[in-house]
Design an enzyme around this catalytic site. Structure first.
Site, PDB file in Angstrom:
ATOM      1  N   GLU A  46       0.843  -1.206   0.000  1.00 54.13           N
ATOM      2  CA  GLU A  46       0.000   0.000   0.000  1.00 54.13           C
ATOM      3  C   GLU A  46       0.872   1.248   0.000  1.00 54.13           C
ATOM      4  O   GLU A  46       1.852   1.330   0.750  1.00 54.13           O
ATOM      5  CB  GLU A  46      -0.884  -0.033   1.259  1.00 54.13           C
ATOM      6  CG  GLU A  46      -2.252   0.528   1.059  1.00 54.13           C
ATOM      7  CD  GLU A  46      -3.090  -0.253   0.045  1.00 54.13           C
ATOM      8  OE1 GLU A  46      -3.146   0.181  -1.126  1.00 54.13           O
ATOM      9  OE2 GLU A  46      -3.686  -1.272   0.414  1.00 54.13           O
ATOM     10  N   GLY A  54     -15.112   5.431  -2.432  1.00 54.15           N
ATOM     11  CA  GLY A  54     -14.164   5.867  -1.403  1.00 54.15           C
ATOM     12  C   GLY A  54     -13.901   4.791  -0.387  1.00 54.15           C
ATOM     13  O   GLY A  54     -13.505   5.069   0.737  1.00 54.15           O
ATOM     14  N   ASP A  87      -4.141   0.483  -9.435  1.00 56.13           N
ATOM     15  CA  ASP A  87      -5.569   0.195  -9.550  1.00 56.13           C
ATOM     16  C   ASP A  87      -5.964  -0.066 -10.997  1.00 56.13           C
ATOM     17  O   ASP A  87      -6.638  -1.047 -11.318  1.00 56.13           O
ATOM     18  CB  ASP A  87      -6.400   1.370  -9.021  1.00 56.13           C
ATOM     19  CG  ASP A  87      -6.171   1.596  -7.542  1.00 56.13           C
ATOM     20  OD1 ASP A  87      -5.451   0.793  -6.926  1.00 56.13           O
ATOM     21  OD2 ASP A  87      -6.710   2.583  -7.010  1.00 56.13           O
TER      22      ASP A  87
HETATM   23  P1  ADP Z   1     -12.148   4.556  -4.300  1.00 53.97           P
HETATM   24  O1  ADP Z   1     -11.490   4.487  -5.615  1.00 53.97           O
HETATM   25  O2  ADP Z   1     -11.308   4.019  -3.184  1.00 53.97           O
HETATM   26  O3  ADP Z   1     -13.526   3.966  -4.278  1.00 53.97           O
HETATM   27  P2  ADP Z   1     -11.983   7.384  -4.823  1.00 53.97           P
HETATM   28  O4  ADP Z   1     -12.155   8.562  -3.949  1.00 53.97           O
HETATM   29  O5  ADP Z   1     -10.683   7.198  -5.525  1.00 53.97           O
HETATM   30  O6  ADP Z   1     -12.328   6.100  -3.949  1.00 53.97           O
HETATM   31  O7  ADP Z   1     -13.111   7.381  -5.954  1.00 53.97           O
HETATM   32  C1  ADP Z   1     -14.448   7.576  -5.631  1.00 53.97           C
HETATM   33  C2  ADP Z   1     -15.051   8.536  -6.628  1.00 53.97           C
HETATM   34  O8  ADP Z   1     -15.107   7.913  -7.935  1.00 53.97           O
HETATM   35  C3  ADP Z   1     -16.500   8.880  -6.320  1.00 53.97           C
HETATM   36  O9  ADP Z   1     -16.597   9.937  -5.386  1.00 53.97           O
HETATM   37  C4  ADP Z   1     -17.025   9.259  -7.695  1.00 53.97           C
HETATM   38  O10 ADP Z   1     -16.644  10.579  -8.037  1.00 53.97           O
HETATM   39  C5  ADP Z   1     -16.281   8.300  -8.616  1.00 53.97           C
HETATM   40  N1  ADP Z   1     -17.090   7.084  -8.859  1.00 53.97           N
HETATM   41  C6  ADP Z   1     -16.765   5.807  -8.592  1.00 53.97           C
HETATM   42  N2  ADP Z   1     -17.735   4.943  -8.981  1.00 53.97           N
HETATM   43  C7  ADP Z   1     -18.712   5.690  -9.517  1.00 53.97           C
HETATM   44  C8  ADP Z   1     -19.989   5.400 -10.109  1.00 53.97           C
HETATM   45  N3  ADP Z   1     -20.470   4.154 -10.206  1.00 53.97           N
HETATM   46  N4  ADP Z   1     -20.722   6.433 -10.589  1.00 53.97           N
HETATM   47  C9  ADP Z   1     -20.243   7.696 -10.521  1.00 53.97           C
HETATM   48  N5  ADP Z   1     -19.067   8.039  -9.952  1.00 53.97           N
HETATM   49  C10 ADP Z   1     -18.302   7.050  -9.458  1.00 53.97           C
HETATM   50 MG    MG Z   2      -9.715   5.513  -6.182  1.00 47.49          MG
END
Ligand code: ADP
Ligand code: MG
Length: 377
Positions: A24, A112, A162
């Site tokens: 990580e 997130g 990722d």
């Molecule tokens: P993680 O990748 O760990 O889940 P991140 O903060 O990197 O967290 O990414 C989350 C962000 O990605 C969300 O706040 C949104 O903006 C975007 N996102 C992820 N999946 C979707 C989805 N299915 N629809 C719309 N936005 C998404």
């Molecule tokens: Mg992410």
């Protein structure tokens, strides 16, 4: 699968999430990571349009947003559409001749949560935009373009792990990725190990969280080490004794950041060895020590995640557990004996539920393939 309604042909694409077994905050330091993909998806239904507009609906937010392809490189945006726009912009910069599209985006991953919903979104959108335009790119190239999209358009200085895992992963295996050479080695996950993911319920907001701070601390530590005469292109090249010899110049905080990166890289290689020798106890020890290093040296855990890890490790049958993803909340990975999976899952969920006041979301990691078009196979 292709479908058709009102004379509009739609195609469906999906990209899984990923769970990083260990390694990580090492990817942006040119280090080693060991992710595997899991069967939770971002799904995109796409229909080509006659104009040059991308109109996207994100069902998880109940929102629709749109932009012109020709403005994608320059338009200012924020939130989830920035990821879609960024992917379109990077693909076009790479020479892809995209066409306008109506996209419907559905997500199963926690946002997130450390399972990389962001890269899953990027890869699903990239597959859709390329697919309906009749364009192709090798999977590693698409991964790199999606990584650049997240860095430039969503403002997260992420590494390549990722996107690479989601674009190039193989069913049922963890992928040892050398983030400098991009060499990959697939390592089978033995039957003696089950992987469980439990959401702490604490949400991070990456561009606002300490993620970018950690990336810049690593850059600053590298500069300090270089100034002290250590020839290293990245923290991956620094030995433990070199880091210790420069403790005064680095100061306590940067020294601990460097120590995490160095020790975590070694833990990844040791974890590969443990998997190959089918030694789940050793794998569990490494996962536990990764968590301690992330908590104490890298300081990216939080109280709730630490509590979840403590609860998990007190359950009979658990080999080890740790925070996954960027940190500051999100999910915990539990490495457990498959024969005790049911009791481990319900035991952790009920005890953490008492602590938080709400039963947590849990997910059993399942084998899945990389991002691409959904065909009826
Ligand atoms: P993680 O990748 O760990 O889940 P991140 O903060 O990197 O967290 O990414 C989350 C962000 O990605 C969300 O706040 C949104 O903006 C975007 N996102 C992820 N999946 C979707 C989805 N299915 N629809 C719309 N936005 C998404
Ligand atoms: Mg992410």
């Amino acid at each position: 699968m292709t479908g058709s309604s009102d004379n509009v042909t739609t195609r469906r694409y999906a990209a899984p999430g990923r769970v990083n077994l260990i390694g990580e905050h090492t990817d942006y330091n040119d280090g080693f990571v060991l992710p595997t993909n899991t069967g939770l998806y971002t799904r995109v239904t796409a229909a080509a349009r006659d104009d040059r507009r991308i109109s996207a609906e994100a069902t998880v937010f109940g929102e629709t947003a749109a932009f012109e392809l020709d403005d994608a490189a320059t338009m200012q945006s924020s939130g989830w559409i920035a990821y879609v726009q960024g992917v379109a912009a990077m693909l076009m910069q790479d020479g892809a001749r995209l066409c306008g599209a109506t996209l419907r985006i559905e997500g199963e991953l926690p946002l997130g949560g450390g399972l990389s919903s962001s890269a899953s979104l990027e890869l699903a959108v990239a597959a859709a935009l390329l697919g309906i335009a009749g364009e192709e790119r090798p999977a590693p190239r698409i991964a790199a373009l999606c990584r650049d999209a997240e860095r430039r358009y969503a403002g997260v200085n992420c590494g390549i792990m990722d996107q690479y895992s989601i674009a190039c992963g193989k069913m049922g295996a963890a992928m040892l990725l050398d983030c400098r050479s991009m060499a990959t080695t697939f390592v089978a996950i033995p039957d003696s190990v089950a992987l469980l993911v439990i959401d702490s319920g604490v949400k991070h907001q990456l561009p606002d969280s300490g993620y970018n701070d950690r990336a810049s601390e690593c850059e600053s530590a590298l500069r300090t080490l270089n100034e002290a005469g250590i020839a290293a292109d990245s923290l991956r090249d620094v030995s433990p004794s070199e880091a210790d010899a420069c403790r005064d110049q680095l100061g306590d905080v940067l020294h601990r950041r460097v120590r995490h990166v160095i020790t975590e890289n070694q833990r990844v290689l040791d974890a590969v060895d443990a998997l190959q020798r089918n030694d789940p106890l050793r794998l569990g020890e490494l996962v536990n020590s990764s968590h301690r290093s992330l908590r104490d040296d890298y300081e990216v855990s939080c109280r709730e995640v630490d509590e979840l890890v403590t609860i998990a490790n007190s359950c009979e049958g658990v080999f080890g557990s740790r925070m996954v993803g960027a940190g500051f909340g999100g999910c915990v990975l539990v490495v457990t004996d498959p024969d005790r999976l049911d009791e481990v899952e319900s035991g952790i969920a009920s005890r953490y539920g008492e602590f938080r006041g709400e039963r947590p979301w849990t997910h059993r990691v399942t084998a899945t393939h990389a991002a691409g078009e959904i065909t009826d196979r």
